[in-house]
Enzyme design. Structure first.
Site, PDB file in Angstrom:
ATOM      1  N   GLY A   1      42.050  39.223  25.604  1.00 53.89           N
ATOM      2  CA  GLY A   1      41.304  40.181  24.805  1.00 53.89           C
ATOM      3  C   GLY A   1      40.878  41.414  25.572  1.00 53.89           C
TER       4      GLY A   1
ATOM      5  N   SER B   1      33.999  39.979  30.436  1.00 58.06           N
ATOM      6  CA  SER B   1      33.023  39.100  31.091  1.00 58.06           C
ATOM      7  C   SER B   1      32.828  39.489  32.554  1.00 58.06           C
ATOM      8  CB  SER B   1      33.508  37.650  31.032  1.00 58.06           C
ATOM      9  OG  SER B   1      34.662  37.480  31.832  1.00 58.06           O
TER      10      SER B   1
ATOM     11  N   THR C   1      36.969  36.951  34.845  1.00 54.87           N
ATOM     12  CA  THR C   1      38.324  36.424  34.637  1.00 54.87           C
ATOM     13  C   THR C   1      39.015  36.186  35.979  1.00 54.87           C
ATOM     14  OG1 THR C   1      38.378  37.767  32.640  1.00 54.87           O
ATOM     15  CG2 THR C   1      40.466  36.809  33.358  1.00 54.87           C
TER      16      THR C   1
ATOM     17  N   ARG D   1      37.337  39.926  22.694  1.00 50.64           N
ATOM     18  CA  ARG D   1      38.288  40.521  21.746  1.00 50.64           C
ATOM     19  C   ARG D   1      37.614  41.435  20.737  1.00 50.64           C
ATOM     20  NH1 ARG D   1      37.383  35.352  20.416  1.00 50.64           N
ATOM     21  NH2 ARG D   1      37.130  34.640  18.274  1.00 50.64           N
TER      22      ARG D   1
ATOM     23  N   GLU E   1      43.355  33.612  17.972  1.00 53.37           N
ATOM     24  CA  GLU E   1      41.964  33.381  18.359  1.00 53.37           C
ATOM     25  C   GLU E   1      41.014  33.283  17.172  1.00 53.37           C
ATOM     26  OE1 GLU E   1      40.513  35.158  22.128  1.00 53.37           O
ATOM     27  OE2 GLU E   1      42.267  36.442  21.986  1.00 53.37           O
TER      28      GLU E   1
ATOM     29  N   HIS F   1      68.390  43.677  18.354  1.00 54.31           N
ATOM     30  CA  HIS F   1      69.443  43.122  19.207  1.00 54.31           C
ATOM     31  C   HIS F   1      69.351  41.604  19.325  1.00 54.31           C
ATOM     32  CE1 HIS F   1      70.765  47.148  20.620  1.00 54.31           C
ATOM     33  NE2 HIS F   1      69.533  47.458  20.281  1.00 54.31           N
TER      34      HIS F   1
ATOM     35  N   LYS G   1      38.613  27.207  31.295  1.00 55.46           N
ATOM     36  CA  LYS G   1      38.014  27.887  32.455  1.00 55.46           C
ATOM     37  C   LYS G   1      37.349  26.875  33.386  1.00 55.46           C
ATOM     38  CE  LYS G   1      36.962  32.794  31.701  1.00 55.46           C
ATOM     39  NZ  LYS G   1      35.966  33.862  31.728  1.00 55.46           N
TER      40      LYS G   1
END
Lengths: 310, 310
Positions: B36, B77, B80, B124, B198, B214, B302
């Protein structure tokens, strides 16, 4: 050439020795190519981080292209509308242009021109002819790696039972393949997706770790239709990524079909993984009773794009 | 904040005036960010072609990062794992580092640090806070565009019946959304996909013209399960792409739900299209009886990644 012979011909392309000279000075690399030709660029991008590398799979080139740009354009046919357009713009900007093609307009353009043998291949079956010149020119290929790779591909050509089993599992429920890769094989996952599209004529979808841990992961636990998808996940040699794969499978209650990395050298691992996907998509086409070689619709599209009236 | 209020708060973020100074000299731009937060980088990449721009959504940085690199890292945050790791490497290489975050480790790193208001948003939902500083710093935002965009987003907030209708159509058959974009909105299509993941917690998939001509195109005509997918295709202002969309729909016998571009300025068009997708995924979550705000699994992941034993 029968399509199965096109697949088997991949290993012979390893012997293609053509390369171009890197210009003495260049500040950045821009690579143009679409579909089965552009995939070489996408895969190469994950291996080369010495200079900024920018990919184009569209008509236009970025403004920064200049005399200090090494501009590499790949089109097997040499007639791809988007790529030819991009090269013409790059020439106007004075970039050092290298073209890789088997003929067409592209083969008549560029400061250096790599001519690929025609051999009656479809672009997507000419991966070796397109990837090798890139890797050789940037000094990434050793003779011993070629031997190892040749041997591994030969083995796959004569025995790919595992790949066939994946194809059978996919056909059993008419599943939609989802392929998850990670650096340096993100775009090998994308290549598998495109091979499912072009050979098996089915919708497929690829993504990559760790990025998918920030979005797909949430879907995997609660989505509807999850059992309509068949997950194939490339093994990773990066411990953090390997852990992410394990954790993701567990906490989302998913069933990942792990695809092993085989080979010692980077070249062998890359080509083995590529070729393994060739066979899954090929065998799936046969199970569906679909001709894997047929690409009539792409030709219809090419004609329609040239037709001023449509 | 209720999730619907997070969505409605997007327009307020347009007023965020923070920007960073471009270094006097830089040869290339590298941008790091995941999920996000990283989506702002992906969207920005399609708007900026003055210097080579390289995106990272992984742990490692490319070798070419140097003192002449402008390195921009975004994490709402600020914690990450992948992004913090990349920034630490960039600092060691002497790059000019800009960080954009609301706190965490990232807010304590970098030559220039943009502090985003915390406001209790999910990453997000903080798209404006992350995209605006980028666009302002590179001189892409006019005051009059902000006004136009604010008004358009307000209208969507009070009336998004069309978006709701798409959500209803998707829910009717539990379809898998497929979103096709084209430059400069390829990654808006990707953003829609991640919002479906999400917010609605369903599998979704995005791709882009002309590249999909393609590969995907061959699948569209003959695939199994085609009626399990719901195709949403962004209108294109490029005539060649618009023609490709028309031709593709026709020759593959597909039914594309066209998503109109609304707005005068580029900023307004971009944010309208982004926000429209917010509402389709949000309404779909409600129809499924799913909490669009819930992201428990990402937190589980996490924690597991930090846990040495798992």
């Amino acid at each position: 050439m029968e399509f199965i012979d096109e697949l088997r011909f991949l290993k012979e392309q390893l012997k293609f020795k053509e390369r171009f000279e890197l210009p003495k000075h260049f500040d950045n690399v821009v690579m143009a190519g679409m579909g089965g030709s552009g995939i070489s660029n996408k895969i190469f991008q994950e291996m080369y981080t010495e200079k900024p590398l920018f990919l184009i799979d569209d008509y236009e080139i970025p403004n920064f292209v200049s005399k200090s740009t090494l501009f590499i354009a790949i089109s097997y046919s040499g007639t791809t509308e988007e790529t030819v357009n991009a090269v013409q713009s790059a020439i106007k900007k004075g970039a050092h242009v290298v073209t890789i093609s088997s003929g067409g307009t592209l083969s008549e353009l560029g400061d250096q021109r790599i001519k690929i043998p025609r051999n009656d291949l479809q672009p997507r079956s000419a991966m070796g002819y397109m990837l090798l010149p890139l890797m050789r020119s940037f000094g990434m290929v050793k003779d011993s790696d070629i031997e190892e790779t040749y041997d591994l591909l030969s083995k796959l050509d004569s025995d790919h039972k595992d790949a066939t089993r994946h194809a059978q599992d996919i056909k059993k429920l008419d599943s939609v393949p989802v392929i998850y890769g990670a650096m340096p094989y993100r775009n090998v996952a994308y290549r598998w997706k495109t091979q499912f599209n072009e050979n098996s004529k089915i919708i497929a979808y690829s993504s990559y770790f760790p990025e998918l841990n920030h979005n797909d992961t949430l879907a995997l636990a609660k989505t509807y239709r999850k059992k309509d998808f068949y997950f194939m996940v490339f093994e990773s040699e990066d411990k953090r990524i390997a852990k992410r794969i394990r954790v993701t499978e567990k906490i989302t209650n998913s069933s990942f079909n792990m695809i092993r990395l085989v080979g010692k050298s980077s070249l062998a691992k890359l080509f083995y993984l590529l070729h393994y996907g060739d066979y899954v998509s090929y065998e799936l086409a046969l199970l569906r009773g679909i001709d894997p070689a047929e690409v009539e619709l792409l030709l219809t599209l090419k004609r329609a794009m040239k037709d001023q009236k449509s």
